[in-house]
Design a protein around this motif. Sequence first.
Motif: not given
Length: 193
Positions: A100, A126, A131-132, A192
Motif C-alpha cells: 500500500k 487503485s 484510501d485517498k 483514489k
Amino acid sequence: MDLSMEYWNSRYVNEKTGWDVGCITTPLKEYFDQIHDKNLKILIPGSGSGYEAEYLFINNFKNVFVLDYATTALKNFKKRLPKFPQNQIFDMNFFDSYGKFDLIIEQTFFCAIDINKRLDYISKMSELLVDKGKLVGLFFDNNFRDESPPYGATKNQYIDLLSLSFNIIIFEKCFNSIPSRSNNEFFCVAEKK
C-alpha cells in the motif's frame, strides 16, 4: 506484440531506450519540490533508470520504492545509487506487485503496457493505493499508431479510464514539459475514490 520481461530487458541491454532522457523531467521535479511530507510511501512502477527515485532519495524521501522487471534497468539503477535500500527495489511484474502506497508516480509506464491491460492497470493502481492515495504523473498526448510501444491515448480516453477508480483533480496539458515532449503530454493528479 511481445511485451515480456525479456523484451524490455533486451531494450536496456541493447540501449534502445528512447524514453530515457537521462534525468528527472521538469514536471515531476517541480511536483516533488512541493511535497512537504517526506515520509510518504511512494511507488514508481516501470521505474527503468529510476531518475525520479534518485531525485526523491537524494532529497531525503526515504520510503521510495522502484519496480521494474527489466533486470538490466534495475542493475543500472543500483550501480548508480548503491545506497538506495535493496528492500525497496522490486524486480517483478507490476501486476504481481503488492503493498500500500500513499503516492504512485506515472512516468512512461502506462504507454509501455499492452493496451488490452489498461483496465487492469487502473484496477492495480487503485489496489496499491491507500484510501485517498494519489496517482500523479505524465501521460502522452498522442494516440501513436505504431504496433509497438509507446501506446498513447486521447484526453477523453484517459479520463474515462481514470474515472473508473479515481477522482481526477488535474488532467491538463503539461505547461513545463522538457523540450522534446513539449505540447505532447498531460499532467495528472488523481485521487483514489
